[in-house]
Enzyme design. Sequence first.
Site, PDB file in Angstrom:
ATOM      1  N   ASN A 239       0.885  -1.312   0.090  1.00  0.00           N
ATOM      2  CA  ASN A 239      -0.059  -0.033  -0.176  1.00  0.00           C
ATOM      3  C   ASN A 239       0.999   1.163   0.047  1.00  0.00           C
ATOM      4  OD1 ASN A 239       0.405   0.771   2.936  1.00  0.00           O
ATOM      5  ND2 ASN A 239      -0.323  -1.077   3.234  1.00  0.00           N
ATOM      6  N   ASP A 308      -4.484  -6.489   5.078  1.00  0.00           N
ATOM      7  CA  ASP A 308      -5.420  -7.284   5.625  1.00  0.00           C
ATOM      8  C   ASP A 308      -5.344  -8.747   5.096  1.00  0.00           C
ATOM      9  OD1 ASP A 308      -6.304  -5.768   7.552  1.00  0.00           O
ATOM     10  OD2 ASP A 308      -7.491  -4.436   6.242  1.00  0.00           O
ATOM     11  N   LYS A 318       9.034 -17.058 -10.412  1.00  0.00           N
ATOM     12  CA  LYS A 318       8.225 -15.955 -11.028  1.00  0.00           C
ATOM     13  C   LYS A 318       7.064 -16.461 -11.930  1.00  0.00           C
ATOM     14  CE  LYS A 318       8.938 -12.433 -14.388  1.00  0.00           C
ATOM     15  NZ  LYS A 318       9.607 -11.875 -15.725  1.00  0.00           N
ATOM     16  N   PHE A 352      -3.857   3.342  14.957  1.00  0.00           N
ATOM     17  CA  PHE A 352      -4.073   4.390  13.595  1.00  0.00           C
ATOM     18  C   PHE A 352      -5.540   4.062  12.789  1.00  0.00           C
ATOM     19  CE2 PHE A 352      -1.387   7.929  12.875  1.00  0.00           C
ATOM     20  CZ  PHE A 352      -0.521   7.863  14.088  1.00  0.00           C
ATOM     21  N   LYS A 366     -13.269   0.545  15.584  1.00  0.00           N
ATOM     22  CA  LYS A 366     -11.901  -0.107  15.649  1.00  0.00           C
ATOM     23  C   LYS A 366     -11.370   0.152  17.229  1.00  0.00           C
ATOM     24  CE  LYS A 366     -10.640   0.201  11.068  1.00  0.00           C
ATOM     25  NZ  LYS A 366      -9.962   0.728   9.773  1.00  0.00           N
ATOM     26  N   LYS A 370     -10.747  -3.036  19.220  1.00  0.00           N
ATOM     27  CA  LYS A 370      -9.365  -3.624  19.367  1.00  0.00           C
ATOM     28  C   LYS A 370      -9.084  -3.396  20.634  1.00  0.00           C
ATOM     29  CE  LYS A 370      -8.383  -3.370  14.450  1.00  0.00           C
ATOM     30  NZ  LYS A 370      -7.443  -3.460  13.314  1.00  0.00           N
TER      31      LYS A 370
HETATM   32  O1  PMT Z   1       3.520   5.835   6.502  1.00  0.00           O
HETATM   33  P1  PMT Z   1       3.077   7.482   5.674  1.00  0.00           P
HETATM   34  O2  PMT Z   1       2.955   7.573   4.505  1.00  0.00           O
HETATM   35  O3  PMT Z   1       3.471   8.519   6.771  1.00  0.00           O
HETATM   36  O4  PMT Z   1       1.381   7.320   6.112  1.00  0.00           O
HETATM   37  C1  PMT Z   1       0.558   7.219   7.465  1.00  0.00           C
HETATM   38  C2  PMT Z   1      -0.455   6.533   7.453  1.00  0.00           C
HETATM   39  C3  PMT Z   1      -1.590   6.951   6.653  1.00  0.00           C
HETATM   40  C4  PMT Z   1      -0.076   5.127   7.051  1.00  0.00           C
HETATM   41  C5  PMT Z   1      -1.001   6.399   8.990  1.00  0.00           C
HETATM   42  O5  PMT Z   1      -1.379   7.927   9.543  1.00  0.00           O
HETATM   43  C6  PMT Z   1      -2.043   5.371   9.211  1.00  0.00           C
HETATM   44  O6  PMT Z   1      -2.883   5.916   8.998  1.00  0.00           O
HETATM   45  N1  PMT Z   1      -1.822   4.261   9.591  1.00  0.00           N
HETATM   46  C7  PMT Z   1      -2.588   3.141   9.928  1.00  0.00           C
HETATM   47  C8  PMT Z   1      -3.109   2.491   8.496  1.00  0.00           C
HETATM   48  C9  PMT Z   1      -4.011   1.386   8.458  1.00  0.00           C
HETATM   49  O7  PMT Z   1      -3.478   0.506   8.015  1.00  0.00           O
HETATM   50  O8  PMT Z   1      -5.132   1.607   9.342  1.00  0.00           O
HETATM   51  P2  PMT Z   1      -6.327   0.473   9.464  1.00  0.00           P
HETATM   52  O9  PMT Z   1      -7.675   0.878   9.723  1.00  0.00           O
HETATM   53  O10 PMT Z   1      -6.451  -0.568   8.026  1.00  0.00           O
HETATM   54  O11 PMT Z   1      -5.972  -0.441  10.653  1.00  0.00           O
HETATM   55  C10 PMT Z   1      -6.389   0.116  11.818  1.00  0.00           C
HETATM   56  C11 PMT Z   1      -5.266  -0.264  12.830  1.00  0.00           C
HETATM   57  O12 PMT Z   1      -5.042  -1.801  12.926  1.00  0.00           O
HETATM   58  C12 PMT Z   1      -3.807   0.150  12.580  1.00  0.00           C
HETATM   59  O13 PMT Z   1      -3.140   0.812  13.926  1.00  0.00           O
HETATM   60  C13 PMT Z   1      -2.931  -0.959  12.007  1.00  0.00           C
HETATM   61  O14 PMT Z   1      -1.572  -0.905  12.314  1.00  0.00           O
HETATM   62  C14 PMT Z   1      -3.674  -2.288  12.622  1.00  0.00           C
HETATM   63  N2  PMT Z   1      -3.654  -3.215  11.794  1.00  0.00           N
HETATM   64  C15 PMT Z   1      -4.594  -3.541  10.880  1.00  0.00           C
HETATM   65  C16 PMT Z   1      -4.382  -4.648  10.017  1.00  0.00           C
HETATM   66  C17 PMT Z   1      -4.041  -5.768  10.719  1.00  0.00           C
HETATM   67  N3  PMT Z   1      -3.764  -6.985  10.059  1.00  0.00           N
HETATM   68  N4  PMT Z   1      -3.211  -5.556  11.591  1.00  0.00           N
HETATM   69  C18 PMT Z   1      -2.887  -4.340  12.528  1.00  0.00           C
HETATM   70  O15 PMT Z   1      -2.334  -4.424  13.638  1.00  0.00           O
END
Ligand code: PMT
Length: 432
Positions: A239, A308, A318, A352, A366, A370
């Site tokens: 991503n 995810d 390949k 985040f 979330k 979580k």
């Molecule tokens: O890295 P940059 O370019 O500076 O960009 C910053 C950012 C946009 C990546 C950052 O500000 C941000 O929003 N990070 C979280 C992105 C994200 O994946 O969010 P989510 O809504 O999909 O996940 C929610 C939370 O669960 C996050 O804290 C994530 O780390 C966590 N997660 C998600 C999926 C997973 N399988 N395991 C996790 O721990």
Amino acid sequence: MMMWHNKFVVVGVTGGIAAYKAAELVSVLTREGAEVQVIMTASAQQFITPLTLQTLSKNPVIVDMFAEPKAWEVQHVALADKADLFLVVPATANLIGKVANGIADDMLTTTIMATRAPVVFAPAMNVHMYANPIVQMNIHKLRGFYHFVEPGSGRLACGYEGKGRLAELSEILETAGRVLNSGTSAQQTPGEYSNRVVTNINDQLEAQQCGVADYSGLTVLVTAGATREAIDPIRFITNRSTGKMGFAIAEAAARRGARVILVAGPTNLPAPPGVELVAIESARDMYAAVTEHYPGVDVVIKSAAVADYRPKQRAGQKIKKGEGDLILELERNPDILAQLGKTKQRQVLVGFAAETNDLIRHASDKVRRKNLDFIVANDVTQAGAGFGTDTNMVKFIFPTGEIHELPMMPKSEVAGAILDQVLVILRQRDKE
Ligand code: PMT
């Protein structure tokens, strides 16, 4: 805090980075039964919207002295008379300077000038501004008439360390409550302040120490960047995360004295000084690294954008182009953060949420699902926010539903604000 019941509190908000904290103050006072009237200066509106404060105070916010209907001539006097207490949070050097020199050129300064009620200033500004002898002289002059809540020390949004950060909300409320109960207007005669100014300034200047380490003794685990989910030896799913947000948090925590473990996906960014970098590639690598360190850390901040899903099969060679379409079957990756939430002991857990729609609804879901202490929600469709930018615009959302909205600011400052909020939670726990 029955003391606030039916009290009329005027909250003045001036233009500083800490203006968003006024929202929390207004929210607490209203909840405690106070009637709150907010007056904002013109520059305060660059940091927080009147609508936020209007919603929290349940009263229209006064921003313009000359707005229709033109009742301002009497309005400032009416408010000044009605107030049981004035709180100016944050109080900038500009506001303090104006009041100290008798300048009344907007609704806030005219009302302060006209009131007989006690006034409490909570200054917040850049370290060097706070140490500036002129600012100190103004504060000292005002101390003869009004009350002050000392700013705290620590890392400020401007990047400097030292005194100037807005005092903790609990301290502001404690001082405000004490002033309210004592019934003192604090409008005493100024006395012989001029001689004392010199000593006070010297004390203040001596007290300016760089390198304040409010995180010393704490271990902070930060995740940053994107994961890569391999399709074959040369292709992967990923991503747009660059790691900037997470690296800024890691750097800020290290500067504030924490031991920092930074678990990061592939990135071009150099490891910040003093940080232990654990380089990973996939979500499963990140899961292994994070869960290994989790029992020994005090704070986890998960800013990484974790995939995810991963390809169900990783081809050993390949994948060759065929005639028709190629269908990739994906399977779920572990949700690292959800797992941390399930096994949480004493750690402060910050997630985040990167959303493109229904930001508050998705992020609130979330934060509860979580088991987080709060979530940093960014609407990644906004210019200057989210992936790859040097700035971000976020909201802190708490399990209670409370929301703190931050203006657009550099990621280094968002990092500082997150660390400040974590400290508030840790200190709150210490008291319990
Ligand atoms: O890295 P940059 O370019 O500076 O960009 C910053 C950012 C946009 C990546 C950052 O500000 C941000 O929003 N990070 C979280 C992105 C994200 O994946 O969010 P989510 O809504 O999909 O996940 C929610 C939370 O669960 C996050 O804290 C994530 O780390 C966590 N997660 C998600 C999926 C997973 N399988 N395991 C996790 O721990």
